[in-house]
Write a protein that holds these residues in place. Structure first.
Motif, PDB file in Angstrom:
ATOM      1  N   ARG A  50      -2.028   1.716  -9.417  1.00  0.00           N
ATOM      2  CA  ARG A  50      -3.333   1.218  -8.978  1.00  0.00           C
ATOM      3  C   ARG A  50      -4.262   0.936 -10.156  1.00  0.00           C
ATOM      4  NH1 ARG A  50      -4.256   1.551  -3.565  1.00  0.00           N
ATOM      5  NH2 ARG A  50      -2.884   2.893  -2.310  1.00  0.00           N
ATOM      6  N   ASP A  97       0.774   4.075  -2.866  1.00  0.00           N
ATOM      7  CA  ASP A  97       0.597   5.500  -2.579  1.00  0.00           C
ATOM      8  C   ASP A  97       1.706   6.324  -3.215  1.00  0.00           C
ATOM      9  OD1 ASP A  97      -1.742   5.173  -1.151  1.00  0.00           O
ATOM     10  OD2 ASP A  97      -0.751   5.083   0.803  1.00  0.00           O
ATOM     11  N   ASP A  98       2.923   5.772  -3.217  1.00  0.00           N
ATOM     12  CA  ASP A  98       4.057   6.463  -3.839  1.00  0.00           C
ATOM     13  C   ASP A  98       3.884   6.544  -5.358  1.00  0.00           C
ATOM     14  OD1 ASP A  98       5.272   6.782  -1.401  1.00  0.00           O
ATOM     15  OD2 ASP A  98       6.652   5.096  -1.641  1.00  0.00           O
ATOM     16  N   GLU A 156       0.825  -1.210   0.000  1.00  0.00           N
ATOM     17  CA  GLU A 156       0.000   0.000   0.000  1.00  0.00           C
ATOM     18  C   GLU A 156       0.856   1.255   0.000  1.00  0.00           C
ATOM     19  OE1 GLU A 156      -3.311   0.699  -0.312  1.00  0.00           O
ATOM     20  OE2 GLU A 156      -3.361  -1.388  -0.935  1.00  0.00           O
ATOM     21  N   LYS A 168       0.976   6.129  -7.579  1.00  0.00           N
ATOM     22  CA  LYS A 168      -0.486   5.972  -7.685  1.00  0.00           C
ATOM     23  C   LYS A 168      -0.923   5.413  -9.035  1.00  0.00           C
ATOM     24  CE  LYS A 168      -1.855   9.387  -4.218  1.00  0.00           C
ATOM     25  NZ  LYS A 168      -0.539   9.448  -3.579  1.00  0.00           N
TER      26      LYS A 168
END
Length: 306
Positions: free
Chosen positions: A126, A120-121, A116, A123
């Motif tokens: 995703r 987040d680093d 995760e 994006k």
């Protein structure tokens, strides 16, 4: 800092925050006399019951009945305040209670948190498939068979095979970056630490390293070179900085001979050799450790998906 260390720190912070929130809610409840009395009595009864059982004293059943009544009252009030259970803060992970470990082994939440953090680093990861096998190659039209061949080679020979360097060349929009990002995501999900950056950003990091004080260099270099999987996107668009770009790029590649490095670029093979010289080119084209793939497809971004 390694992403595993970052995951552990995040889990520790979650534990602290959950326990602090629990204590704050509990303190507010204790201001109510009925709750405070029941809470204190239940705590006493729990200890007293345990003591009487150890010393085989009488009256255990009566105390257990009272304890159950007090506990039911306490837990009902706790739930109304958003606390699920007595002595149980709302931990993010219910398995390890936000410690990261269960019976001395890493909890599944540790790896989930590491992933995760990376998502987040980066994006953009995703919104792409988790693996090369999950890519819809119909998008490439009559070039589908070519891209399936490219993907199979990258997966079998590079990502899961013995090759540690793979350079993918082709004109803008031919799908290099998209597939490279899928490879990076697959590496991440397989447990590898990853770093993704374009060549301009890499150049800046190398320059910062070059100008850094000696005591900072080891940590800075590890932040550049110390990942299991490194994706350098758009190699060739960066300016060549004297005593920096070529020197440190060579050192980076030389140090990563046992790690996975994927590079994309718009240069031709000849232009790649002319810009970076024979030493770097030989690293990228060494058949024992490396592969160079040239995508010759059309600009697939024009079709609206990439």
């Amino acid at each position: 800092m390694s992403d595993t260390r970052r995951a552990k720190l995040l889990i520790e912070r979650r534990k602290t925050e959950a326990e602090k929130a629990y204590e704050n809610k509990l303190e507010k409840l204790k201001k109510d006399e009925d709750f405070s009395e029941a809470f204190s009595r239940a705590s006493f009864l729990k200890f007293e019951i345990a003591k009487r059982k150890v010393f085989r004293m009488e009256g255990v059943e009566e105390l257990e009945k009272e304890y159950s009544e007090k506990l039911a009252f306490v837990e009902n009030r706790l739930k109304s305040a958003g606390i699920e259970k007595l002595d149980c803060p709302d931990y993010h992970c219910k398995i390890c209670r936000d410690t990261g470990f269960v019976n001395g082994k890493e909890c599944v939440c540790l790896e989930q948190t590491r992933v995760e953090i990376n998502l987040d680093d980066y994006k953009f990861l995703r919104n792409i498939p988790d693996s090369l096998k999950a890519v819809n190659y119909d998008f490439y039209g009559d070039k589908k068979s070519d891209y399936l061949k490219y993907a199979k080679f990258i997966n079998n020979k590079f990502l899961k095979g013995d090759l540690n360097f793979c350079t993918v060349l082709g004109k803008p929009g031919s799908g290099k970056t998209y597939l490279a990002q899928v490879v990076a995501k697959e590496a991440l999900l397989s447990g590898k630490s990853i770093k993704i950056l374009n060549s301009v950003r890499l150049n800046r990091e190398l320059l910062a390293y070059h100008c850094a004080p000696l005591e900072s260099k080891a940590a800075m270099w590890d932040e550049i070179a110390g990942y299991d999987f490194l994706l350098i996107d758009d190699l060739g668009v960066e300016a060549v900085i004297n005593n920096v770009t070529l020197q440190y790029l060579y050192e980076l590649l030389a140090e990563r001979t046992e790690l996975k490095t994927l590079i994309t670029g718009n240069l031709t093979l000849r232009a790649l050799e002319e810009k970076y010289g024979q030493r770097i080119f030989s690293r990228l084209s060494d058949k024992t450790k490396s592969a160079v793939i040239v995508f010759d497809g059309d600009d697939y971004r024009l079709n609206g998906n990439q």
